[in-house]
Design an enzyme around this catalytic site. Structure first.
Site, PDB file in Angstrom:
ATOM      1  N   GLU A 165      30.105  42.571  99.708  1.00 29.24           N
ATOM      2  CA  GLU A 165      30.240  43.910  99.109  1.00 29.24           C
ATOM      3  C   GLU A 165      28.907  44.671  99.106  1.00 29.24           C
ATOM      4  O   GLU A 165      28.367  45.002  98.051  1.00 29.24           O
ATOM      5  CB  GLU A 165      30.766  43.810  97.678  1.00 29.24           C
ATOM      6  N   GLU A 363      38.308  37.837  98.651  1.00 29.86           N
ATOM      7  CA  GLU A 363      38.352  37.793  97.184  1.00 29.86           C
ATOM      8  C   GLU A 363      39.551  38.576  96.712  1.00 29.86           C
ATOM      9  O   GLU A 363      39.844  39.670  97.225  1.00 29.86           O
ATOM     10  CB  GLU A 363      37.123  38.460  96.544  1.00 29.86           C
TER      11      GLU A 363
HETATM   12  C1  BGP Z   1      33.420  41.013  93.021  1.00 26.73           C
HETATM   13  C2  BGP Z   1      32.139  40.224  93.245  1.00 26.73           C
HETATM   14  C3  BGP Z   1      32.110  38.887  92.577  1.00 26.73           C
HETATM   15  C4  BGP Z   1      32.840  38.797  91.251  1.00 26.73           C
HETATM   16  C5  BGP Z   1      34.144  39.586  91.238  1.00 26.73           C
HETATM   17  C6  BGP Z   1      34.828  39.702  89.903  1.00 26.73           C
HETATM   18  O1  BGP Z   1      33.188  42.366  93.182  1.00 26.73           O
HETATM   19  O2  BGP Z   1      31.939  40.009  94.618  1.00 26.73           O
HETATM   20  O3  BGP Z   1      30.775  38.486  92.502  1.00 26.73           O
HETATM   21  O4  BGP Z   1      32.008  38.967  90.203  1.00 26.73           O
HETATM   22  O5  BGP Z   1      33.947  40.889  91.742  1.00 26.73           O
HETATM   23  O6  BGP Z   1      34.300  40.747  89.159  1.00 26.73           O
HETATM   24  P1  BGP Z   1      33.615  40.557  87.753  1.00 26.73           P
HETATM   25  O7  BGP Z   1      32.905  39.247  87.821  1.00 26.73           O
HETATM   26  O8  BGP Z   1      32.689  41.704  87.602  1.00 26.73           O
HETATM   27  O9  BGP Z   1      34.699  40.567  86.736  1.00 26.73           O
END
Ligand code: BGP
Length: 469
Positions: A165, A363
């Site tokens: 990202e 993801e």
């Molecule tokens: C994505 C990232 C991850 C992870 C995920 C969940 O954008 O690549 O690193 O953190 O989001 O989001 P969060 O952890 O902010 O709830």
């Protein structure tokens, strides 16, 4: 009964080094920006939970790789810590080499294909002190780091990605306060984005030069953009948002060039970055073999009221505004919309507009607060909501594959509940529950469910599933 998924489909989960590795200053590792920021301003982090308090994979990877095969995962994504591999940016750390080699080898031994990423928001502190991605030197430093990683682990890793990202460290660090250095400046953000695109391309060049076996990709958060209406102003907002949030990295990554509309928008707002001769050529060499697609929620936009537009623009809010769709379904814990159909729309966009390049869902997941309230008397979290969430998204992945999309896998965020930046452990995402006090890993109901789904290579409806209780 649902169709089977393609043969050799990548079933897995994702995490990153800064969120799971631990071993903060062990084994010769130097500080990342997250380590330093926490030391400077711990009050910014949920419950004072800092990057030291992660899943501690550094000490437990032998056990963790076994837990993966226990639930049939056949692939796994994590990242290398740049500041562990090259603590000063130049000197190779033999302890890091030993750790990662053993970790990746054990993944392979368990039948788990490692997909290894190079940068997941974790700038080494020594480089951040020199300006991080704003400093053009960061491109050469990153290319050097990438080459060392390919050389040291290329025999064990056949799927590489450069960034996770990449737009996030731009928007969160240079247009907001979620990442260090907490700057709010559109011009500087554009410069950081340009250097990041160049760094990606420079790493791809190193990869191709070495001619090692394997493929290289980039992991992008690709959200479909929906306009409030079909009126010209809303459609213009959609075009702007798509260009800035999605295509600014997607087009260089797949086509090797910036979108025309991006250049027009930047020029028109006096935001063009400082460039050097040869930048265009380098960007053209950054074309990847595959994409990782992170998908959580769509982007919904509407036009910016004319009397509120700054020209030249001072923020992204001058190009489009968030549209609050009244029918949206929310994940109330994370505050993100749940819209599984978005995954189908993205897959179709990749098929139609980007040459049907191979991609996998790198993801997707659902963060839930205070999940322990759903534990049964054996401590197993009954996360039916997560099973439904995954089911609905996978059903759309399957629909896209049936329509010809070149999707080769699905990874949940995440494997074991992990540390999440400023949110610490507020929201839990894993197939495995992490007991913070002891580090114990306990499978959730979704872990048992995915194990069977993978074994059958086919979706199983929650109401036809009764294990893990
Ligand atoms: C994505 C990232 C991850 C992870 C995920 C969940 O954008 O690549 O690193 O953190 O989001 O989001 P969060 O952890 O902010 O709830």
């Amino acid at each position: 009964m649902a169709n089977p998924f393609p043969e050799h489909f990548f079933w897995g989960a994702a995490t990153s080094a800064p969120q799971s590795e631990g071993g903060q200053y062990e084994g010769g590792r130097s500080a990342s920006t997250w380590d330093k920021w926490f030391e400077l301003e711990p009050e910014n982090f949920n419950s004072n939970q800092g990057p030291k308090n992660t899943t501690n994979v550094f000490d437990r990877y032998k056990e963790d790789t076994k837990l993966m095969s226990d639930i049939n995962l056949n692939s796994y994504r994590t990242s290398i810590s740049w500041n562990r591999l090259l603590p000063d940016g130049k000197t190779l750390n033999p302890q890091a080499v030993q750790y990662y080699r053993d970790y990746f080898k054990r993944l392979r031994d368990q039948g788990v294909e490692p997909i290894i990423n190079l940068f997941h928001f974790d700038m080494p502190w020594w480089l951040m002190e020199k300006g991080g991605w704003e400093n053009r030197e960061s491109i050469d430093h990153f290319a050097f780091y990438a080459r060392i990683a390919f050389e040291q682990f290329g025999d064990l890793v056949h799927y590489w990605t450069t960034f996770n990202e990449p737009i996030v460290h731009v928007t969160c660090g240079y247009l907001g306060e979620y990442h260090w250095p907490k700057v709010n400046n559109l011009k500087r953000a554009v410069q950081v984005a340009h250097h990041t695109n160049l760094a990606h391309a420079a790493a791809v060049v190193e990869f191709r030069k070495l001619g090692i076996e394997g493929k290289i990709g980039n992991i992008l958060n690709l959200s479909p953009v929906y306009a409030k209406s079909n009126q010209a102003e809303d459609l213009q907002a959609k075009l702007n948002a798509e260009t800035l949030h999605v295509k600014s990295f997607l087009e260089p990554t797949v086509n090797g060039e910036y979108p025309e509309h991006l250049i027009t928008l930047l020029k028109d707002n006096d935001l063009l970055p400082h460039t050097l001769d040869g930048d265009k050529e380098l960007i053209s060499k950054g074309k990847v073999d595959f994409l990782g697609v992170n998908y959580y929620q769509p982007i919904r936009v509407e036009a910016v009221p004319t009397d509120e537009v700054n020209h030249p623009a001072t923020s992204l809010g001058d190009f489009s505004r968030h549209y609050n769709w009244p029918e949206k379904k929310m994940n109330p814990y994370r505050g993100w919309e749940i819209y599984p159909e978005g995954i189908y729309d993205i897959a179709m966009m990749i098929k139609e507009d980007y040459g049907n390049i191979p991609f996998y869902i790198s993801e997707n997941g659902m963060g839930v607060s205070e999940e322990e309230r759903f534990a049964d008397d054996k401590g197993i979290i009954q996360d039916d909501y997560r099973i439904e969430f995954i089911y609905d998204h996978l059903a759309n992945v399957q629909k896209a594959i049936d329509a010809g999309a070149n999707c080769f896998g699905y990874h949940l965020w995440t494997f074991i509940d992990c540390w999440s930046w400023l949110n610490g452990y507020r929201n839990r995402y894993g197939f495995y529950r992490l007991i913070l006090e002891t580090g114990e890993r306990i499978p959730k109901k979704s872990a048992f469910w995915i194990k069977d789904v993978i074994q059958q290579n086919q979706l199983i409806k929650l109401n036809q599933y009764d294990k893990g209780e």
